[in-house]
Design an enzyme around this catalytic site. Structure first.
Site, PDB file in Angstrom:
ATOM      1  N   GLY A 414      32.719  60.103  80.976  1.00 19.69           N
ATOM      2  CA  GLY A 414      32.132  61.194  81.761  1.00 19.69           C
ATOM      3  C   GLY A 414      33.194  62.016  82.469  1.00 19.69           C
ATOM      4  O   GLY A 414      33.261  63.239  82.315  1.00 19.69           O
ATOM      5  N   ASP A 433      40.652  52.776  77.821  1.00 21.58           N
ATOM      6  CA  ASP A 433      39.818  51.779  78.483  1.00 21.58           C
ATOM      7  C   ASP A 433      40.148  50.405  77.927  1.00 21.58           C
ATOM      8  O   ASP A 433      40.451  50.252  76.743  1.00 21.58           O
ATOM      9  CB  ASP A 433      38.331  52.076  78.288  1.00 21.58           C
ATOM     10  CG  ASP A 433      37.499  51.375  79.346  1.00 21.58           C
ATOM     11  OD1 ASP A 433      37.270  51.986  80.397  1.00 21.58           O
ATOM     12  OD2 ASP A 433      37.120  50.208  79.130  1.00 21.58           O
ATOM     13  N   ASP A 460      45.129  47.541  78.005  1.00 22.03           N
ATOM     14  CA  ASP A 460      45.004  47.138  79.398  1.00 22.03           C
ATOM     15  C   ASP A 460      45.802  48.163  80.201  1.00 22.03           C
ATOM     16  O   ASP A 460      46.965  48.424  79.895  1.00 22.03           O
ATOM     17  CB  ASP A 460      45.591  45.735  79.575  1.00 22.03           C
ATOM     18  CG  ASP A 460      45.367  45.209  80.976  1.00 22.03           C
ATOM     19  OD1 ASP A 460      45.193  46.028  81.895  1.00 22.03           O
ATOM     20  OD2 ASP A 460      45.360  43.985  81.153  1.00 22.03           O
ATOM     21  N   CYS A 534      34.203  53.317  93.117  1.00 18.78           N
ATOM     22  CA  CYS A 534      32.833  53.472  93.597  1.00 18.78           C
ATOM     23  C   CYS A 534      32.525  52.346  94.572  1.00 18.78           C
ATOM     24  O   CYS A 534      31.408  51.852  94.644  1.00 18.78           O
ATOM     25  CB  CYS A 534      31.840  53.506  92.450  1.00 18.78           C
ATOM     26  SG  CYS A 534      31.920  52.077  91.402  1.00 18.78           S
TER      27      CYS A 534
END
Lengths: 686, 180
Positions: A414, A433, A460, A534
């Site tokens: 995103g 990722d 990683d 987050c």
């Protein structure tokens, strides 16, 4: 953002009741009932005349009646009462005239205290005389409470003023101007007031006086009632600390909620509301337990949250974490414009609005008749479902065209696709990722959204500097405990403990260092690293950034977002670098987006300074040990770490003050690099 | 990432020509740098040379995708275009089919385009020509092969197939795992 704000001022929704809605008329009060009639309207000339006539008529009528009564009374009095001095005079007078000036003199000793309401002269007073007995009792109250009198005078004064104007005959210094008058009343001595009152009383009708008295009485009553009420409230509000038994026995959730509310009230004004012999700790412990029960958190997380937020804010946060944030979508500016997309979606029966002034690509979806994740527009890549908070790190990163940018933890792509959209498919974007399965989502999203300048890889993040370096900008949206998105994933409430957090921030630190190493300080346009999570825990945010500030040649720069709250500089025993103020935190309860943290770092030198041993290092090492299954040793080491960090606080601050380029050399320097590498190797094996 | 063999290059370009005709050369001669086709695990990627150089620093095991995936070679050495190629095919395709809004969903679930769902069709579309399928609002939603010529379409039965389904954007959801 979530609320339906006025984003476009042109479209004004009609307010108020419809054309045919019936409305009940406002209640009409009698003039006398409304107390706040400070500014009484001036009477018109005719009205004055009429009033004067009316008054005259009334007084005449009353006088007649009184005369009759008085005559009777006097006769009776004459027989009964024998006053020492004036008895002779008065009795004679009364017999002749009923009630005269002489009478007044005779009345005086009885009335001395009643400064306000006693009427010395005119015949009109006689009307009042009849209700003397009743009036006395009230007057006595007034004497007891001069303060009470004071604040009534404002209105009285106004009345007097009006009546004075009406007659135009009274001319006293006090009444030169209305305002000065009031002041005088409020501040000056009693005698003056009584004078004024005397003046005023001349022009008052008996019924007016009675009204005034009644008002006074009502006010007094009200005051007393209020006081009583407050006493009652105070008594009720003292929250009784529950006994052991009560705590043992589980109660209904409603009771728990009530208790939470009570305790919050007590904590807000602790010194006056606490129960004697109870400490603040007891209350907070009780609150902690109740909150855990009510919101079903584990005690550890709740404790941490209580350390972050003050009690009131904590409640707001917990409430906000229960409800989902509004669905937001991001327009893919590579394929369409927001306005076109909004129009297309509205045609499909989607109710949406722009997300706010701060974003040009975000839309909030309020309701939809079609699945918002499966419309042809979605499949054609015109938009992507993305939380509003996810826009922030990319906006902070501010990618430029033709740059080389790395998104270290990209899945599901995103934010990375947002970067590509801002770059307009120029330059190069590396989307990395660690999870191979999740990279498929990146591939899908990138192709759908038409991102063609991207390389998707699966490393990683900690090894990424070994693969490729020299990026202009690096975005690190680190994996975290997710305490900011509890609404999205409620399992966070119960599954996270100290160990998880340690594991998280340990990884985050390594990732952030890797991200900084990937970045090229000499880049003409960039050299920026954005770190975001987050999570709202300072351990995963400020502390990690603070750690990186000490170990790499980076400095914090403003994130370029004009909202959000400042990052913590102090948290419990930690004292972070003062520039951490430049980081931004976002909370569900204040910004209506997921809890988020954004920090923007600028790399000013590619040199990796030699690491310094301080408390952070030791703690990470301890954590490495912790991860090996030694439960008992773990607790000890934790304690040790805490102690050490407390001891070394001043030292830490010294380090900050000194030039970050030149790290203070320690004797243990030579050994350190090895130590630092050790954990990394361990990780790679895993 | 390896260079395509001559044979495979031929197969690839033949396939592409079916859809975008002579515009194939526009994919190669671009004003904004040179682009090339590269093969990785039978999949063909279309990537700019500049990005390719950067992508080569990533070890093949760790490289998931770079640039745009056009499709893959089957075990029988035929080339199959993936929906991911739509980004490049759609703007260059000379022959198009537009479907009615009512038929959009059908096509997105993998069905052929039938006469009743046909909104418009490019004039003079030959039989078995590769066509891009658009919605009436000109959003490309997939591609396929014309089953009839434009002239035949006029007199076709309402349930007759006009275009065979090959790929549609619904695959982004239906088969995300197999895109790469």
């Amino acid at each position: 953002m979530g609320r339906k704000a006025k984003f476009d001022d042109e479209k004004k929704v009609k307010k108020g009741p419809g054309r045919k809605a019936r409305k009940q008329a406002d209640p009409i009060f009698k003039k006398g009932l409304i107390e706040e009639d400070n500014d009484i309207k001036k009477l018109s000339h005719r009205q004055k005349q009429r009033a004067a006539r009316r008054a005259k008529k009334k007084t005449e009528l009353a006088e007649k009646r009184k005369l009759l009564k008085q005559a009777k009374k006097n006769v009776a009095k004459q027989k009964e009462v024998v006053h020492p001095d004036n008895s002779d005079d008065s009795s004679e007078d009364e017999e002749v005239q009923g009630f005269t000036d002489d009478n007044k003199e005779w009345l005086k000793p009885k009335q001395k205290g009643k400064s306000v309401q006693k009427e010395p002269e005119t015949e009109s007073d006689s009307g009042h005389e009849g209700s003397d007995a009743k009036g006395d009792s009230i007057d006595e109250d007034e004497i007891d409470k001069p303060g009470n009198e004071k604040y009534k005078l404002g209105t009285l004064d106004d009345l007097f003023k009006d009546s004075d104007e009406e007659n135009g005959d009274v001319d006293s210094d006090d009444e030169a101007t209305g305002s000065s008058n009031k002041l005088a009343y409020n501040s000056d001595s009693e005698e003056e007031k009584s004078d004024d009152d005397d003046d005023g009383d001349d022009d008052m009708l008996p019924i007016e006086k009675a009204n005034l008295k009644l008002k006074k009485k009502q006010k007094l009553d009200k005051k007393l009632a209020d006081e009583e009420m407050q006493l009652n409230i105070a008594k009720q509000d003292v929250f009784a600390f529950p006994s052991e038994e009560e705590l043992q026995n589980p109660t209904s959730l409603q009771d728990v909620l009530q208790r939470i509310k009570d305790v919050v009230v007590v904590l807000s004004d602790f010194s006056s509301l606490k129960e004697d012999g109870r400490s603040r700790c007891e209350y907070t412990d009780l609150l902690l337990k109740d909150l855990c029960v009510y919101y079903s958190y584990n005690e550890f997380l709740m404790e941490v949250l209580m350390q972050i937020f003050p009690v009131q804010e904590l409640m707001e946060f917990l409430e906000a974490s229960e409800v989902a944030r509004p669905v937001t979508i991001r327009t893919n500016s590579l394929k369409t414009r927001r306005r076109d997309l909004a129009q297309a979606l509205i045609n499909r029966g989607v109710n949406l609005d722009p997300v706010g002034k701060w974003s040009k690509v975000g839309l909030v979806v309020y309701s939809s008749t079609v699945p918002i994740g499966a419309t042809p527009e979605y499949l054609a890549g015109h938009y992507i479902l993305q939380g509003a908070s996810s826009f922030l790190p990319v906006m902070a990163l501010a990618p430029q065209e033709n740059e080389r940018i790395l998104d270290m933890c990209a899945a599901p792509g995103g934010k990375a696709s947002h970067i590509a959209a801002i770059m307009k498919n120029t330059g190069a974007l590396f989307a990395n990722d660690a999870n191979k399965d999740r990279t498929k989502a990146i591939v899908g999203n990138f192709h759908r959204l038409g991102v063609v300048n991207a390389v998707i890889c699966n490393y990683d993040g900690r090894q990424f500097p070994d693969v490729i370096k020299g990026f202009d900008r690096v975005l690190l949206d680190a994996p975290c405990t997710g305490t900011g998105v509890i609404a999205k994933d409620p399992s966070v409430k119960t599954t996270k403990d100290q160990k998880d957090i340690q594991r998280c921030f340990n990884l985050q630190r390594q990732l952030l260092l890797a991200a900084i190493d990937c970045c090229n300080a000499k880049s003409s346009t960039g050299g920026y690293i954005v770190y975001s999570t987050c999570s709202i825990l300072p351990e995963e945010n400020e502390w990690v950034v603070n750690y990186a500030l000490k170990r790499r040649n980076v400095k914090l720069v403003p994130v370029g977002l004009d909202f959000g709250t400042e990052g913590f500089v102090k948290y419990r025993h930690h004292r972070f670098h003062p520039s951490l103020k430049l980081t931004r935190r976002f909370y569900p309860h204040t910004h209506n987006m997921d809890g988020f943290f954004v920090a923007k770092l600028k790399k000013f030198s590619n040199v990796i300074p030699e690491p310094v041993k301080d408390e952070d290092d030791e703690e990470t090492e301890n954590k490495e040990k912790d991860e090996q299954p030694k439960e008992k040793a773990e607790e000890q080491s934790k304690e040790n770490a805490d102690k050490k960090s407390e001891v070394e606080e001043p030292k830490k601050q010294k380090n900050i003050k000194s030039n970050p380029l030149k790290r203070p050399a320690n004797s243990s320097e030579t050994q350190l690099p090895k130590k630092k590498k050790k954990p990394r190797k361990q990780k790679t094996k895993k | 990432m390896k260079i395509l063999s001559e044979q495979r290059t031929k197969i690839l370009f033949e396939k592409l020509t079916k859809y975008i005709g002579v515009n194939v050369k526009l994919l190669i001669d671009r004003p904004d740098g040179t682009y090339c086709f590269r093969e990785k695990k039978d999949r063909v990627y279309y990537i700019s040379e500049r990005l390719l150089r950067l992508a080569q620093t990533v070890k093949p095991d760790h490289l998931i995708s770079a640039g745009t995936c056009f499709g893959k070679f089957t075990k029988t050495n035929k080339f199959r275009l993936h929906i991911t190629a739509l980004t490049y095919i759609a703007p260059y395709a000379p022959f198009k089919i537009w479907v009615k809004p009512s038929a959009e969903q059908q096509f997105l679930y993998g069905h052929h385009v039938i006469k009743s769902g046909l909104g418009r069709i490019t004039e003079n579309t030959p039989k078995y020509q590769g066509v891009v399928v658009n919605t009436m609002s000109d959003i490309p939603i997939g591609f396929g092969v014309a089953a009839r010529t434009t002239a035949e379409c006029r007199h076709a039965d309402p349930l007759a197939t006009i275009a065979f389904h090959q790929a549609d954007i619904g695959e982004y959801i239906r088969s995300e795992d197999t895109l790469t």
